[in-house]
Design an enzyme around this catalytic site. Structure first.
Site, PDB file in Angstrom:
ATOM      1  N   THR A 212     -24.744   9.396 -13.057  1.00 40.87           N
ATOM      2  CA  THR A 212     -23.589   9.692 -13.900  1.00 40.87           C
ATOM      3  C   THR A 212     -23.397  11.203 -14.040  1.00 40.87           C
ATOM      4  OG1 THR A 212     -24.959   9.653 -15.904  1.00 40.87           O
ATOM      5  CG2 THR A 212     -23.877   7.589 -15.285  1.00 40.87           C
TER       6      THR A 212
ATOM      7  N   ARG B 290     -33.185   5.753 -14.947  1.00 38.27           N
ATOM      8  CA  ARG B 290     -33.810   4.522 -15.448  1.00 38.27           C
ATOM      9  C   ARG B 290     -32.954   3.286 -15.184  1.00 38.27           C
ATOM     10  NH1 ARG B 290     -35.067   6.256 -21.518  1.00 38.27           N
ATOM     11  NH2 ARG B 290     -33.225   7.524 -21.107  1.00 38.27           N
TER      12      ARG B 290
ATOM     13  N   ASP C  77     -38.386   6.216 -14.686  1.00 39.91           N
ATOM     14  CA  ASP C  77     -38.376   7.008 -15.900  1.00 39.91           C
ATOM     15  C   ASP C  77     -39.154   8.275 -15.597  1.00 39.91           C
ATOM     16  OD1 ASP C  77     -38.813   8.150 -18.404  1.00 39.91           O
ATOM     17  OD2 ASP C  77     -39.029   6.218 -19.409  1.00 39.91           O
TER      18      ASP C  77
ATOM     19  N   TYR D 234     -27.382  27.405 -24.446  1.00 37.97           N
ATOM     20  CA  TYR D 234     -28.133  27.651 -25.679  1.00 37.97           C
ATOM     21  C   TYR D 234     -29.647  27.676 -25.459  1.00 37.97           C
ATOM     22  CZ  TYR D 234     -28.292  22.465 -26.027  1.00 37.97           C
ATOM     23  OH  TYR D 234     -28.462  21.122 -25.784  1.00 37.97           O
TER      24      TYR D 234
ATOM     25  N   ARG E 223     -22.800  11.635 -27.364  1.00 41.75           N
ATOM     26  CA  ARG E 223     -23.958  11.977 -28.187  1.00 41.75           C
ATOM     27  C   ARG E 223     -23.790  13.308 -28.910  1.00 41.75           C
ATOM     28  NH1 ARG E 223     -26.121  10.033 -23.410  1.00 41.75           N
ATOM     29  NH2 ARG E 223     -26.437  12.152 -22.633  1.00 41.75           N
TER      30      ARG E 223
END
Length: 303
Positions: free
Chosen positions: A36, A58, A85, A167, A219
């Site tokens: 993605t 995953r 993972d 950041y 998120r």
């Protein structure tokens, strides 16, 4: 703000490859988080220029759909999938085994797998903190160490690219686990650029500003209320495009940048420089007020 609104406000970049079509012919790329967002875009770009790709995450169903979509849009492209993972070194080793068996040792490693969410830091448990550190930093270490050891034994060079964030340079509240982990990824790549250059390895990072992807924004801006603020503080007044970052990534892992290593490239429309400049907020001062301010300054100088 909806995703369609964001995309309408964003500049539609030219989707063309900026490098020759066969730039990565015969090369193998290992891409974490390749199903993605940014990972998928980079996979598509490398495939377009001849690379065989192993994409890892995953969720095998997402990976398989991505591989199918790219192979349909790019006839002749070769993409394999491996569910793993990255927090688990044994799972990483199995994924790399599959890549080596089906495609060969990687020439390109994209460390893109990430986990992040917004939260006041005092609300975080140790497990929440650890989950981000383990995915972002330890996942990158697990992938890098496993592949690098195989490459050293085979006497084969490679290009490693980390996807971090602006950041990571100075930190940021409300995403503290991610800031810590991403800065670690940058330091890892810079450190290994020095130590492992002798093996024919290059290590660089891209530190993106806000690039719209459904997963990340769900998120980091679940309400959509911060998106306008985000674009207003970016000098170019738009978000970055997946097509743009995939072109930059392709350049950094290509032979066209063969003398570049240990670098972290900010890719943010000038956002970081805008935020850290002491007086950059003066952009909000209307033109008519500047006349008043200029007159006041002249009076002070003349006194």
């Amino acid at each position: 703000m909806s995703s369609s609104d964001l995309l309408q406000k964003s500049f539609r970049a030219v989707s063309k490859c900026m490098l020759p079509k066969d730039t990565f012919k015969g090369k193998v790329a290992f891409v974490t988080g390749g199903g993605t967002g940014i990972g998928r875009a980079i996979t598509e770009r490398l495939s377009e220029m001849g690379a065989s790709c192993c994409i890892v995450s995953r969720k095998l169903d997402v990976l398989d759909k991505t591989a199918e979509d790219i192979q349909k849009s790019i006839p002749g492209s070769k993409i394999i999938t491996a569910a793993a993972d990255v927090r688990n070194p044994d799972a990483v080793a199995i994924a790399v085994d599959k890549c080596v068996k089906d495609l060969g040792l990687p020439n390109i490693v994209i460390n893109n797998a990430a986990g992040n969410f917004i939260s006041p830091t005092e609300r975080l448990s140790s497990n929440a903190f650890r989950s981000v550190i383990d995915i972002v930093l330890m996942g990158t270490i697990n992938v890098t160490m496993d592949i690098a050891k195989r490459l050293i034994e085979a006497k084969q060079g490679a290009n490693f690219l980390g996807i971090t964030t602006i950041y990571a340079h100075y930190g940021s509240g409300y995403v503290v686990p991610s800031a810590c982990a991403k800065s670690g990824v940058q330091t890892l790549h810079r450190s290994l650029a020095s130590e492992w250059g002798k093996y024919g390895f290059r290590f660089n990072c891209i530190a993106p500003g806000p690039i719209y992807t459904k997963g990340a924004f769900s998120r980091l801006d679940p309400s959509g209320q911060f998106s306008d603020q985000m674009m207003n503080r970016i000098p170019t007044k738009r978000l970055g495009e997946l097509e743009e970052i995939s072109n930059l990534a392709a350049y950094l892992v290509s032979d066209y940048s063969s003398w570049m290593t240990g670098e972290v490239i900010n890719f943010d429309g000038g956002e970081l420089m805008s935020m850290v400049g002491e007086f950059n907020s003066l952009e909000k001062v209307p033109q008519e007020q500047w006349d008043e301010l200029t007159a006041m300054i002249k009076n002070v100088k003349g006194s």
